[in-house]
Every structure is written in structure tokens, then in C-alpha cells.
Write an enzyme that holds these catalytic residues in place. Structure first.
Site, mmCIF file in Angstrom:
data_model
loop_
_atom_site.group_PDB
_atom_site.id
_atom_site.type_symbol
_atom_site.label_atom_id
_atom_site.label_comp_id
_atom_site.label_asym_id
_atom_site.label_seq_id
_atom_site.Cartn_x
_atom_site.Cartn_y
_atom_site.Cartn_z
ATOM 1 N N ARG A 98 0.827 -1.201 0.000
ATOM 2 C CA ARG A 98 0.000 0.000 0.000
ATOM 3 C C ARG A 98 0.867 1.258 0.000
ATOM 4 O O ARG A 98 0.518 2.284 -0.585
ATOM 5 C CB ARG A 98 -0.922 -0.007 1.215
ATOM 6 C CG ARG A 98 -1.933 -1.159 1.211
ATOM 7 C CD ARG A 98 -2.729 -1.191 2.494
ATOM 8 N NE ARG A 98 -3.711 -2.277 2.519
ATOM 9 C CZ ARG A 98 -3.513 -3.429 3.126
ATOM 10 N NH1 ARG A 98 -2.361 -3.668 3.744
ATOM 11 N NH2 ARG A 98 -4.451 -4.355 3.123
ATOM 12 N N ASP A 150 -9.420 -4.388 8.720
ATOM 13 C CA ASP A 150 -8.507 -5.349 9.355
ATOM 14 C C ASP A 150 -9.127 -5.896 10.644
ATOM 15 O O ASP A 150 -9.023 -7.090 10.944
ATOM 16 C CB ASP A 150 -7.168 -4.672 9.671
ATOM 17 C CG ASP A 150 -6.607 -3.930 8.475
ATOM 18 O OD1 ASP A 150 -5.836 -4.519 7.720
ATOM 19 O OD2 ASP A 150 -6.980 -2.756 8.301
ATOM 20 N N ARG A 166 -11.778 -8.309 9.726
ATOM 21 C CA ARG A 166 -11.156 -9.572 9.305
ATOM 22 C C ARG A 166 -10.712 -10.385 10.514
ATOM 23 O O ARG A 166 -10.876 -11.605 10.559
ATOM 24 C CB ARG A 166 -9.944 -9.278 8.411
ATOM 25 C CG ARG A 166 -10.303 -8.835 7.005
ATOM 26 C CD ARG A 166 -9.075 -8.328 6.249
ATOM 27 N NE ARG A 166 -9.389 -8.079 4.840
ATOM 28 C CZ ARG A 166 -8.679 -7.276 4.041
ATOM 29 N NH1 ARG A 166 -7.615 -6.650 4.537
ATOM 30 N NH2 ARG A 166 -9.023 -7.113 2.783
ATOM 31 N N HIS A 196 -2.645 0.713 8.245
ATOM 32 C CA HIS A 196 -3.417 -0.251 7.451
ATOM 33 C C HIS A 196 -2.430 -0.870 6.467
ATOM 34 O O HIS A 196 -2.294 -0.431 5.332
ATOM 35 C CB HIS A 196 -4.557 0.459 6.715
ATOM 36 C CG HIS A 196 -5.315 -0.433 5.773
ATOM 37 N ND1 HIS A 196 -5.850 -1.642 6.148
ATOM 38 C CD2 HIS A 196 -5.628 -0.278 4.463
ATOM 39 C CE1 HIS A 196 -6.468 -2.188 5.114
ATOM 40 N NE2 HIS A 196 -6.338 -1.387 4.080
#
Length: 320
Positions: free
Chosen positions: A94, A154, A157, A181
Site C-alpha cells: 500500500r 482489518d 477480518r 493499514h
């Protein structure tokens, strides 16, 4: 007798790629806002999406007004959600996206503010923490009115994986991922609970489950995006649902706690960085950043995550 005008909630979506249009689709299906304006550099794509969404209105819980927008629509928007920018490619982190997307965001945010926008920015594009801080800089808005999706996905998840592992609803799992993140995020195992029971206590009373398994569960959470991108090219449903959850918390003034990317100004002993932390979200935007007590290992990992983001943001913003 004159009818008094009643303000309706308006969300402007900028960037109708896979994430953006999944967000619009979920907003419409959940009836979260009365209005959605969609802006995209590809005007035909945006118009096609508007037509397609409107054709499903009959089946939605409410008749959301959806149209192809332009920047003038931002003037009366409650939320502008930024989903535009370059996507993460296989093998790319990212943070690799920072240079490309900062340049894109500088122009977009400038156009939004020039339209007279006075609402809340919601940032989804990666690297989300770095870009959230850039939006604060570019917009000149108070930091509490710029929110990144942070580690909300996250965290979801993690709850899903723990629910699967313990064979319990993820809604009964209270566990958080904080930090970047990305690759330096961390789980707050010391504060996790299954229902009201501390996670490690729960493990001790269930012999089929082991503390060592938690490490593998976290790795699967941290690397989930890489695996999804490898299989289908992009992630979009999960992040879209988390964006809708943040949007709902803002528009309904919920004062709920979500792990958004929020701007730290002394909290956790840290200044001048946007990072995923438990945050009370309300109509104000960031109502309050909650400082969670951490053990020594968690503090060390969190500081590393903070420094990673600072090392990326500071030189990148100077180069602009």
C-alpha cells in the site's frame, strides 16, 4: 402555507472504481443516505453506474436519489468519500502507491474545497493513513473532519477469523487491529475478549484451542489483501462495507467506536500522524480518540508503525 425545507443527507463519491461503486451499492442497499452523487474522471463509467444503480431502486429499502455529479455537488455534501486513485497491484505494498496518489489527491481535494465543501472527508484510497493526513494538509479542515478507513476492515477480518476459529459469531468477538493499514499493523491481544471473557482466559478453558494459533490467525489477517489481490485482482466488498459502517456512524451521530485512521495530537505519546486507533465517531467526525492501555510488546510495535508512516509521509509531502 410555505413548506419548510428539510436538509437531507448527501454523500458525494469521488472515484467509481470497484471500491467506490461497491460502496455506493452498499449505501443504497442499506438505505444509509438520501442522496449519492457519483463523480469519476471517466464520465461514461459514472453515468453507466448511475443508471445501473437506479434500475434497482424498486428493491432497495428507501428511494436513494443517485445521480452523476460534479464538484459543485460537494457544496451541500455531508460526506465526500475519496475512492479515486491508482490501485494496488500484485506484489505492490500500500505504501508503494504514495507518490502517485498524493498528486491525484492534491487536485481532487482542491476542487472539492473550491466548491465550498464544509462537511467530512472519508478517505478509502491507499495508503490510507498517509493520504488521510495529506487531505488534512490539502483541505485546511480541522483534523476531526478528515477520517480514513484505517484498520476498520482489518479489525473486521480479525473478528471473522477468530469467530471461525472459536466457532462463535464474529459479533461476539471484541478484538482490534491498530496501527498502519498495512504490514506494520498489530493486534491488541492483551485487550481482546470473547464476549465478556478475556481472550487468554477463554483459551485456558478450551483445551482444543491454543495461544500459538493466534499468531497464524493474525498473519492471515495482515496478509489477506495480498491473497485476495492474487486471486481476483483487487479487494472491494469488505472495504466498501466498512466505509458504509463509518458513514452510518457519522450520519446517525452514533458515537460508536471504530478503528479509523485518526490524527494523533499527543494521544499515545504521538504527534502529527494519522493511524488506525479506536475512535469515537459521531456527526462531528472524530469525537474522541480512545487511548487503549497496551503491554510492552504492543507499545513497541505501535511505535514502529507510527515511525513507518512518518518516514513515508514527511518526505512525500515535501516533494509535492
Amino acid at each position: 402555507m410555505e413548506t419548510k425545507y428539510q436538509k437531507v443527507d448527501r454523500v458525494v463519491l469521488i472515484g467509481s472504481g470497484a471500491v467506490g461503486i461497491s460502496y455506493a451499492f452498499a449505501l443504497m442497499n442499506q438505505g444509509v443516505t438520501e442522496e449519492i452523487a457519483i463523480i469519476d474522471l471517466n464520465a461514461d463509467k459514472a453515468l453507466g453506474d448511475v443508471w445501473d444503480l437506479n434500475h434497482g431502486k424498486t428493491f432497495a429499502p428507501s428511494l436513494t436519489n443517485i445521480w452523476q455529479g460534479d464538484y459543485s455537488d460537494c457544496k451541500d455534501a455531508d460526506i465526500v468519500c475519496l475512492c479515486a486513485g491508482a490501485n494496488q497491484k500484485p506484489g505492490e505494498t500500500r505504501l508503494d502507491l504514495v507518490e502517485k496518489n498524493m498528486k491525484i489527491f492534491k487536485k481532487i481535494v482542491g476542487d472539492v474545497m473550491a466548491a465550498g465543501f464544509d462537511g467530512i472527508f472519508l478517505v478509502a484510497t491507499n495508503p490510507v493513513d498517509v493520504l488521510t493526513q495529506a487531505v488534512i494538509e490539502f483541505s485546511g479542515l480541522p483534523a476531526h473532519r478528515v477520517i480514513g478507513s484505517g484498520t476498520t476492515l482489518d479489525t473486521a477480518r480479525l473478528r471473522y477469523k477468530l469467530g471461525e476459529y472459536f466457532q462463535i459469531s464474529p459479533k461476539a468477538v471484541h478484538a482490534y487491529i491498530i496501527g498502519e493499514h498495512g504490514d506494520t499493523e498489530l493486534p491488541l491481544w492483551s485487550r481482546a475478549t470473547i464476549g465478556p471473557v478475556p481472550l487468554h482466559t477463554y483459551l485456558e478453558t478450551h483445551e482444543n484451542h491454543k495461544a500459538e494459533d493466534l499468531d497464524q490467525i493474525f498473519v492471515e489477517v495482515r496478509d489477506a489483501a495480498y491473497h485476495i489481490i492474487e486471486k481476483k485482482g483487487a479487494t472491494f466488498y469488505g472495504i466498501a462495507m466498512s466505509l458504509v459502517r463509518i458513514t452510518e456512524a457519522i450520519l446517525k451521530n452514533e458515537h460508536t467506536v471504530l478503528t479509523t485512521s485518526s490524527y494523533l495530537q499527543g494521544q499515545y505519546g504521538v504527534d502529527d500522524v494519522c493511524i488506525g486507533v479506536p475512535t469515537i465517531i459521531s456527526r462531528k467526525g472524530v469525537q474522541e480518540i480512545i487511548e487503549v492501555p497496551m503491554n510492552e510488546e504492543e507499545q513497541k510495535k505501535f511505535k514502529h508503525s507510527v515511525q513507518t508512516l512518518k518516514d513515508i509521509y514527511e518526505p512525500a509531502i515535501k516533494r509535492l
